[in-house]
Scaffold this motif. Structure first.
Motif, PDB file in Angstrom:
ATOM      1  N   VAL A 121       0.843  -1.190   0.000  1.00  0.00           N
ATOM      2  CA  VAL A 121       0.000   0.000   0.000  1.00  0.00           C
ATOM      3  C   VAL A 121       0.884   1.248   0.000  1.00  0.00           C
ATOM      4  O   VAL A 121       1.782   1.389   0.830  1.00  0.00           O
ATOM      5  N   PRO A 128       0.849   7.862  -5.205  1.00  0.00           N
ATOM      6  CA  PRO A 128       0.110   6.592  -5.166  1.00  0.00           C
ATOM      7  C   PRO A 128      -0.804   6.357  -6.371  1.00  0.00           C
ATOM      8  O   PRO A 128      -0.998   5.216  -6.782  1.00  0.00           O
ATOM      9  N   TYR A 129      -1.339   7.442  -6.953  1.00  0.00           N
ATOM     10  CA  TYR A 129      -2.213   7.271  -8.128  1.00  0.00           C
ATOM     11  C   TYR A 129      -1.473   6.662  -9.312  1.00  0.00           C
ATOM     12  O   TYR A 129      -2.072   6.073 -10.189  1.00  0.00           O
ATOM     13  N   TYR A 145      -2.255  -1.079  -4.077  1.00  0.00           N
ATOM     14  CA  TYR A 145      -3.271  -0.383  -3.284  1.00  0.00           C
ATOM     15  C   TYR A 145      -2.695   0.969  -2.874  1.00  0.00           C
ATOM     16  O   TYR A 145      -1.457   1.142  -2.814  1.00  0.00           O
ATOM     17  N   GLY A 146      -3.600   1.909  -2.589  1.00  0.00           N
ATOM     18  CA  GLY A 146      -3.113   3.233  -2.204  1.00  0.00           C
ATOM     19  C   GLY A 146      -4.093   3.976  -1.333  1.00  0.00           C
ATOM     20  O   GLY A 146      -5.280   3.643  -1.275  1.00  0.00           O
ATOM     21  N   PHE A 147      -3.574   4.946  -0.634  1.00  0.00           N
ATOM     22  CA  PHE A 147      -4.431   5.789   0.211  1.00  0.00           C
ATOM     23  C   PHE A 147      -3.896   7.212   0.130  1.00  0.00           C
ATOM     24  O   PHE A 147      -2.848   7.526   0.665  1.00  0.00           O
ATOM     25  N   HIS A 148      -4.645   8.042  -0.597  1.00  0.00           N
ATOM     26  CA  HIS A 148      -4.290   9.464  -0.729  1.00  0.00           C
ATOM     27  C   HIS A 148      -5.111  10.188   0.335  1.00  0.00           C
ATOM     28  O   HIS A 148      -6.296  10.438   0.157  1.00  0.00           O
ATOM     29  N   SER A 149      -4.472  10.481   1.471  1.00  0.00           N
ATOM     30  CA  SER A 149      -5.263  10.946   2.629  1.00  0.00           C
ATOM     31  C   SER A 149      -5.332  12.465   2.704  1.00  0.00           C
ATOM     32  O   SER A 149      -5.577  13.115   1.698  1.00  0.00           O
ATOM     33  N   LEU A 150      -5.113  13.016   3.868  1.00  0.00           N
ATOM     34  CA  LEU A 150      -5.226  14.463   4.052  1.00  0.00           C
ATOM     35  C   LEU A 150      -3.848  15.095   4.195  1.00  0.00           C
ATOM     36  O   LEU A 150      -2.863  14.428   4.500  1.00  0.00           O
ATOM     37  N   VAL A 160      -2.273   7.590   9.173  1.00  0.00           N
ATOM     38  CA  VAL A 160      -3.096   6.679   8.367  1.00  0.00           C
ATOM     39  C   VAL A 160      -2.300   5.400   8.106  1.00  0.00           C
ATOM     40  O   VAL A 160      -2.788   4.276   8.294  1.00  0.00           O
ATOM     41  N   LEU A 193      -3.055   1.438   9.267  1.00  0.00           N
ATOM     42  CA  LEU A 193      -3.081   0.409   8.228  1.00  0.00           C
ATOM     43  C   LEU A 193      -2.135  -0.745   8.545  1.00  0.00           C
ATOM     44  O   LEU A 193      -2.493  -1.918   8.470  1.00  0.00           O
ATOM     45  N   ALA A 238      -7.046   9.283  12.217  1.00  0.00           N
ATOM     46  CA  ALA A 238      -6.279   8.851  11.041  1.00  0.00           C
ATOM     47  C   ALA A 238      -5.880   7.375  11.188  1.00  0.00           C
ATOM     48  O   ALA A 238      -5.986   6.598  10.231  1.00  0.00           O
ATOM     49  N   GLY A 254      -7.044   4.382   8.638  1.00  0.00           N
ATOM     50  CA  GLY A 254      -6.067   3.469   8.035  1.00  0.00           C
ATOM     51  C   GLY A 254      -6.404   2.020   8.375  1.00  0.00           C
ATOM     52  O   GLY A 254      -6.387   1.138   7.513  1.00  0.00           O
ATOM     53  N   ALA A 255      -6.743   1.784   9.627  1.00  0.00           N
ATOM     54  CA  ALA A 255      -7.055   0.418  10.073  1.00  0.00           C
ATOM     55  C   ALA A 255      -8.320  -0.099   9.395  1.00  0.00           C
ATOM     56  O   ALA A 255      -8.381  -1.253   8.964  1.00  0.00           O
ATOM     57  N   TYR A 313      -9.600   0.898   6.548  1.00  0.00           N
ATOM     58  CA  TYR A 313      -9.267   0.666   5.139  1.00  0.00           C
ATOM     59  C   TYR A 313      -8.626  -0.713   4.970  1.00  0.00           C
ATOM     60  O   TYR A 313      -8.863  -1.421   3.993  1.00  0.00           O
ATOM     61  N   TYR A 348      -7.082  -0.268  -5.375  1.00  0.00           N
ATOM     62  CA  TYR A 348      -7.662   1.045  -5.701  1.00  0.00           C
ATOM     63  C   TYR A 348      -7.009   2.064  -4.788  1.00  0.00           C
ATOM     64  O   TYR A 348      -6.291   1.700  -3.856  1.00  0.00           O
ATOM     65  N   ILE A 349      -7.250   3.338  -5.082  1.00  0.00           N
ATOM     66  CA  ILE A 349      -6.711   4.398  -4.228  1.00  0.00           C
ATOM     67  C   ILE A 349      -7.855   4.976  -3.408  1.00  0.00           C
ATOM     68  O   ILE A 349      -8.784   5.555  -3.965  1.00  0.00           O
ATOM     69  N   SER A 350      -7.805   4.797  -2.122  1.00  0.00           N
ATOM     70  CA  SER A 350      -8.782   5.443  -1.253  1.00  0.00           C
ATOM     71  C   SER A 350      -8.428   6.924  -1.238  1.00  0.00           C
ATOM     72  O   SER A 350      -7.263   7.279  -1.075  1.00  0.00           O
TER      73      SER A 350
END
Lengths: 290, 575
Positions: free
Chosen positions: A49, A61-62, A67-72, A79, A83, B259, B263-264, B266, B424-426
């Motif tokens: 991720v 990440p895009y 897998y990816g997480f584009h957060s704040l 985050v 994870l 946060a 993350g968890a 997700y 996918y990208i969250s």
């Protein structure tokens, strides 16, 4: 990191979304090196991720197929922590810039470092806020003239991310340069392989808004850490971080050590508590009998 | 008698809280229902602390009105409660030889002067036993589970050795003997015993109840940051979550807490955080991310007095606006509010079920008095709860996985890292169905509609609000949170007096169950909305969403309503 039938190549990690960076941006080089490092380690596409905050570099990440997480803005580290704790089998790599990680998100860094959370942080340091079109950042040179600091930045000092990482207890601290793909790939590879929190500071120049920290400047400034540098010595590492030779910037691993990680600590707690997913809930309720 | 309220007041650190806990436990064990109410200073030592217990042979709905018996440990406590020492009440106070320097005589109030400090210090040579002297005395004079109290003491102190048990027993007896020697009971308050001892009763606080509900729901991740009055939720789960292979971490701040949770979640965990107003303020941006990226999460907010640092240990219901409308942009979220301790268990389970089913942030509002309060409640049966888990992506299909696929319900299957084909990208950016960033008018409209579509399902998913009383009424009371219990009691009293009053008890405060609320309002001449905040927040939300022009009845003194207050208001508006 499970081996697949056919070895994954760097391009196999590339998504079909095109990067939004300016032509010539240092982040392109980082992206390529990340893909090369992932391929070298044969990271599983579905158990990896990429996490980020907000900023030019946080779009990375895009452009990856994992897998990816584009957060704040500023929140990539917590985050990523959640994870990783929820699923320790995942390879978690965080990307971000100097504003994201050392200004708005600066409060998280010390804790990820001291807890030795087993994630890798690749910071693309361009000494400027790029996505908002060029404001001085915490790593900008002192006195920098930018749109919000037309008279020169009044802040008397900049953040030294390497010294910061070292003093807060990161167990892997390295620096590299976007203009040197080979060195950069090797360092990212080692950072991911390291157990515990790894911090990689990558100088990734912004051609559009930063006219001081340019490729040309760094091309000549980058030198490898001396051969006799003892990367197990924290004081030596700190010395190299705060006293680089005039006009020079080091490439290489400043510091690496082994320490139990946050996950190790949590695992011990679960052992003591005799963790059992299927424990009868009535045992908890019995505790409240008057 | 069937109902008795005893209040003990003194200085923080004098053992008032532990004494109160012990007598509550003893009473619950003997088959009495109990509901406690505590206030303590925001400081660790010193300052006024108060512990009130309501005992009853019947169901207890609220803290009640005032007290029957007040036990004063010091002058400050006496001064603070003097106005409530009305004819018919009883005062037990530490005199002579304690902090109170003058004998107290109040017209119509039975006063028992007991030298509690002196007995503890001089006779027992143990100053800290003052609370035990008081405990024995109160239990004896008002006939509250004395034998059970002795058992409780033997158990509680047994581990520390027989000597400790003996000293405490001596203190208990010393208080009783002093009373026997100096007084003849002249007050009418005698709790007495109950024959029907229910073995299926537990004694649990509101904050622990949230934790227990989380365990029943299958929560396996909590990230927290210490904050009064919510910390006990995390304290409880810190001990228990690892036993079910769950993880609890203390983060560097509330932003990191939520946060961590996102993350968890997700990554597939059932995750929550617990906080209070200042923490919830910090979490607003992440709540927006949870709405946007459609990540299930539960945020428990134990409200306290605000704004800013406010009144950390005091009661208030003033975070409703923030819970419903906090944060930027159009972000759907769900807000539940618990009436009492039993409700805190049930609604925590419901909060997880909604979060999972609709992939949306769910806030559960309780408050300081509910969080700290302990109640004897019917033991929950874990088997009776339906547990809902999120709809998961099914690998192996031919089509490309679309994380934010448009569907009838607004809910799309969620993939968890590790699933082949589900990457996918969250994202907090507006996006297309595939989760790629997209800022086109079409996508923003479609995705906003998708996210809000879920709210319709939620209003139907949650059981309709309970109606107390039926038929046409002169006054209909609508309230929320822990005020509901007080309303329940006040409405019972009003109806017993022949008033045409009824009440509606919504647990889902956002989105509103508009159909039921409007139907209720249509059957009432007037609508009264009591709540503990300055602005009448729920009244305003009701007005905005349903057009109901209710009579807002806000109080904001840092204390909950008493049934009497609400009863009087009902009488006033029904004129």
């Amino acid at each position: 990191m499970t081996a697949t039938a056919e070895a994954l190549k760097p391009k196999d990690y590339k998504s079909d979304i095109r990067p939004v960076w300016c032509p010539g941006c240092g982040d392109y080089g980082v992206l390529n090196s990340v893909q090369s490092a992932f391929a070298a380690l044969q990271l599983d596409l579905y158990n990896t991720v990429c996490v980020s905050g907000i900023g030019c570099s946080s779009r990375l990440p895009y452009f990856m197929k994992t897998y990816g997480f584009h957060s704040l803005h500023g929140r990539s580290l917590p985050v990523a922590t959640g994870l990783k704790l929820a699923n320790p089998n995942l390879e978690v790599v965080v990307f971000g810039g100097d504003g994201d990680l050392f200004s708005i998100g600066g409060g998280h860094f010390p804790h990820v470092a001291r807890k030795n959370t087993d994630i890798t942080l690749v910071m693309m340091d361009n000494h400027i806020y790029g996505l908002t079109k060029g404001q001085a950042s915490p790593t900008s040179n002192t006195g920098m003239v930018s749109v919000t600091t037309p008279w020169g930045a009044p802040d008397p000092a900049s953040v030294n991310p390497l010294a910061y990482a070292l003093t807060y207890g990161a167990t892997f601290v390295a620096q590299s340069f976007s203009g040197n793909p080979k060195a950069m790939t090797e360092i990212i590879k080692q950072a991911i392989s390291h157990k515990g929190f790894s911090y990689v500071n990558i100088i990734s120049p912004c051609l559009t808004f930063n006219k001081i920290d340019t490729f040309d400047f760094y091309k000549d400034a980058f030198v490898d850490l001396p051969d006799d540098h003892d990367k197990s010595n924290l004081v030596a590492a700190l010395d190299k971080a705060v006293n680089p030779p005039t006009g020079k910037v080091y490439n290489g691993i400043y510091f690496q050590t082994q320490r139990p990680t946050l996950l190790d600590g949590l695992k011990k707690i679960k052992e003591k508590a005799k963790a059992d997913k299927n424990r009868d809930l009535n045992t908890f309720i019995d505790e409240f009998k008057p | 008698m069937s109902d008795l309220i005893i209040r003990i007041g003194g200085e923080g650190g004098e053992g008032i809280i532990s004494a109160g806990d012990m007598v509550a436990q003893a009473a619950a064990r003997s088959g009495l229902n109990v509901l406690t109410f505590k206030t303590f200073p925001a400081e660790i030592r010193g300052g006024y602390a108060m512990y009130q217990i309501r005992f009853s042979k019947d169901e207890i709905k609220s803290e009640g009105t005032g007290f029957n018996v007040f036990c004063a440990f010091n002058q400050e406590a006496l001064d603070k409660n003097k106005s409530q020492l009305i004819p018919g009440t009883v005062l037990v106070y530490d005199y002579p030889g304690g902090d109170i320097e003058e004998e107290v005589k109040i017209e119509g109030v039975t006063c028992y002067a007991i030298p509690m400090s002196k007995i503890a210090k001089k006779d027992l040579d143990m100053y800290r036993a003052k609370n035990m002297v008081a405990l024995g005395l109160l239990s004896y004079v008002f006939d509250i589970a004395l034998e059970s109290l002795k058992d409780t003491i033997r158990e509680k102190f047994g581990k520390k050795g027989q000597a400790v048990v003996d000293t405490n027993m001596k203190a208990i007896e010393a208080g009783i003997n002093y009373f026997k020697e100096h007084y003849k009971k002249t007050d009418p308050f005698t709790m007495g015993h109950t024959d029907k001892v229910d073995k299926d009763i537990i004694l649990i606080s509101g904050n622990e109840a949230v934790g227990l509900g989380a365990l029943i729901a299958g929560c396996n991740f909590l990230s927290c940051y210490p904050i009064t009055p919510a910390t006990e939720v995390a304290i409880y789960l810190a001990g228990e979550l690892p036993k079910v292979d769950g993880t609890l971490v203390q983060a560097e701040d509330e932003i990191a807490s939520l946060a961590n949770v996102l993350g968890a979640s997700y990554a597939g965990a059932k995750a929550m955080t617990s906080t209070s107003g200042p923490g919830l303020s910090l979490m607003q941006e992440l709540l927006g991310l949870a709405s946007m990226a459609e990540i299930p999460c539960v945020v428990v907010n134990v409200q306290r007095g605000g704004p800013s640092t406010g009144l950390p240990t005091k009661h208030e219901q003033s975070d409703l606006f923030m819970a419903v409308h906090g944060g930027h942009g159009d972000a759907p979220r769900v807000v539940l509010s618990a009436e009492n301790v039993a409700d805190a268990v049930d609604l925590t389970v419901l909060a997880f079920n909604i979060a999972e089913k609709y992939q949306i942030p769910v806030l559960l509002l309780t408050d300081g008095s509910l969080g700290f309060r302990t109640e004897s409640i019917k033991r929950p049966d874990p088997k009776k709860y339906t547990i809902v888990n999120r709809e998961r992506f099914k690998p192996g299909g031919d089509e490309k996985y679309l994380r934010y696929k448009l569907t009838e319900s607004g809910v799309s299957a969620m993939s968890i890292p590790g699933e082949v084909g589900g990457a996918y990208i969250s994202t907090g950016l507006e996006h297309s169905q595939s989760s790629a960033p997209s800022f086109t008018p079409e996508d923003h409209i479609k995705m906003s509609d998708k996210r809000f579509k879920k709210m319709e399902g939620i209003a139907d998913f949650v059981p309709p609000p309970e109606e107390q009383g039926s038929g046409p009424a002169d006054v209909g009371v609508i309230s929320w949170g822990s005020t509901l219990g007080t309303v329940r009691e006040a409405v019972d009293m009003a109806r017993a007096e022949g008033l045409k009053v009824k009440a509606l008890h919504p647990k889902l405060v956002w989105p509103l169950q508009e159909k039921q609320i409007k139907a209720f309002a249509a059957s009432c001449k007037k609508i009264l909305i009591p709540e503990v905040n300055k602005q009448g927040q729920f009244a305003e939300i009701l007005r905005g969403k349903t057009g109901i022009d209710g009579i807002s009845y806000p109080i904001y003194g840092g204390l909950p309503f008493t049934p009497k207050q609400i009863l009087e208001k009902i009488k006033e508006v029904s004129k």
